[in-house]
Write a protein that holds these residues in place. Structure first.
Motif, PDB file in Angstrom:
ATOM      1  N   PRO A 100       0.804  -1.230   0.000  1.00 41.60           N
ATOM      2  CA  PRO A 100       0.000   0.000   0.000  1.00 41.60           C
ATOM      3  C   PRO A 100       0.838   1.281   0.000  1.00 41.60           C
ATOM      4  O   PRO A 100       0.492   2.250  -0.668  1.00 41.60           O
ATOM      5  CB  PRO A 100      -0.838  -0.122   1.276  1.00 41.60           C
ATOM      6  CG  PRO A 100      -0.926  -1.594   1.528  1.00 41.60           C
ATOM      7  CD  PRO A 100       0.386  -2.163   1.054  1.00 41.60           C
ATOM      8  N   TRP A 101       1.935   1.294   0.739  1.00 44.37           N
ATOM      9  CA  TRP A 101       2.758   2.499   0.794  1.00 44.37           C
ATOM     10  C   TRP A 101       3.393   2.813  -0.554  1.00 44.37           C
ATOM     11  O   TRP A 101       3.585   3.970  -0.905  1.00 44.37           O
ATOM     12  CB  TRP A 101       3.806   2.417   1.902  1.00 44.37           C
ATOM     13  CG  TRP A 101       4.897   1.410   1.668  1.00 44.37           C
ATOM     14  CD1 TRP A 101       4.887   0.098   2.017  1.00 44.37           C
ATOM     15  CD2 TRP A 101       6.157   1.655   1.039  1.00 44.37           C
ATOM     16  NE1 TRP A 101       6.073  -0.510   1.637  1.00 44.37           N
ATOM     17  CE2 TRP A 101       6.869   0.427   1.033  1.00 44.37           C
ATOM     18  CE3 TRP A 101       6.762   2.773   0.472  1.00 44.37           C
ATOM     19  CZ2 TRP A 101       8.144   0.302   0.490  1.00 44.37           C
ATOM     20  CZ3 TRP A 101       8.034   2.648  -0.069  1.00 44.37           C
ATOM     21  CH2 TRP A 101       8.708   1.413  -0.057  1.00 44.37           C
ATOM     22  N   ILE A 102       3.710   1.771  -1.332  1.00 48.74           N
ATOM     23  CA  ILE A 102       4.256   1.999  -2.676  1.00 48.74           C
ATOM     24  C   ILE A 102       3.143   2.496  -3.593  1.00 48.74           C
ATOM     25  O   ILE A 102       3.349   3.409  -4.398  1.00 48.74           O
ATOM     26  CB  ILE A 102       4.918   0.721  -3.231  1.00 48.74           C
ATOM     27  CG1 ILE A 102       6.152   0.381  -2.402  1.00 48.74           C
ATOM     28  CG2 ILE A 102       5.304   0.913  -4.702  1.00 48.74           C
ATOM     29  CD1 ILE A 102       6.851  -0.896  -2.808  1.00 48.74           C
ATOM     30  N   ASN A 103       1.964   1.920  -3.461  1.00 45.32           N
ATOM     31  CA  ASN A 103       0.822   2.363  -4.259  1.00 45.32           C
ATOM     32  C   ASN A 103       0.512   3.837  -3.993  1.00 45.32           C
ATOM     33  O   ASN A 103       0.097   4.553  -4.896  1.00 45.32           O
ATOM     34  CB  ASN A 103      -0.400   1.490  -3.976  1.00 45.32           C
ATOM     35  CG  ASN A 103      -1.492   1.699  -4.995  1.00 45.32           C
ATOM     36  OD1 ASN A 103      -1.231   1.996  -6.156  1.00 45.32           O
ATOM     37  ND2 ASN A 103      -2.719   1.540  -4.569  1.00 45.32           N
ATOM     38  N   ASP A 104       0.732   4.280  -2.745  1.00 43.10           N
ATOM     39  CA  ASP A 104       0.502   5.691  -2.408  1.00 43.10           C
ATOM     40  C   ASP A 104       1.568   6.607  -3.012  1.00 43.10           C
ATOM     41  O   ASP A 104       1.301   7.788  -3.248  1.00 43.10           O
ATOM     42  CB  ASP A 104       0.476   5.883  -0.888  1.00 43.10           C
ATOM     43  CG  ASP A 104      -0.722   5.217  -0.224  1.00 43.10           C
ATOM     44  OD1 ASP A 104      -1.704   4.914  -0.939  1.00 43.10           O
ATOM     45  OD2 ASP A 104      -0.657   4.974   0.996  1.00 43.10           O
TER      46      ASP A 104
END
Length: 143
Positions: free
Chosen positions: A56-60
């Motif tokens: 999720p942090w990479i997607n953000d």
């Protein structure tokens, strides 16, 4: 009386019989085919729902959707596979670095530690390929 002739033992035949050289070709083939196939599948999601593997942090951080990020990942993996085919000394390190990034991504997603461990094993294989490619680049014999 029949006479049999044996083929002369050439440097190429000696090299082909070398177990380490055979291992080099096994790794080179595997690290050419797998990244290209997995890269192509990023566009089709036939093997798995690839966006689910993006932390999720990479997607953000990346622009666009997780699927759009997977398209970029697919292109990079295809290029990495082609690089291994054409220049395994460099391609092995490229794949190892890419796998390191994948491992970091997977370690930040709960319940994906087993896949991260598997990818660590693949990373070691890619490093072995790069080292073998270096060795056989310098010891290659003319045919």
């Amino acid at each position: 009386m029949s006479s049999t002739t044996t083929a002369p033992v050439t440097p190429r035949r000696i090299l082909a019989a070398d177990p380490a050289y055979q291992a080099f070709w096994i790794l080179r083939t595997g690290f050419t085919v797998a990244p290209i196939l997995f890269g192509l599948d990023k566009f089709a999601n036939l093997l798995v729902d690839w966006p689910a593997y993006l932390a999720p942090w990479i997607n953000d951080v990346v622009p666009g959707s997780a699927q759009a990020a997977m398209y970029a990942v697919g292109v990079i993996e295809i290029v990495a596979g082609i690089t291994v085919a054409l220049a395994p000394r460099f391609g092995g390190w490229l794949v190892a670095g890419w796998l390191a990034g994948i491992i970091v991504n997977l370690l930040t997603i709960p319940d994906y530690y087993d896949i991260a461990l598997r990818d660590f094993g693949l990373l070691l294989g890619a490093v072995a390929l790069a080292r073998l490619a270096e060795h056989y680049r310098t010891t290659r014999q003319p045919s």
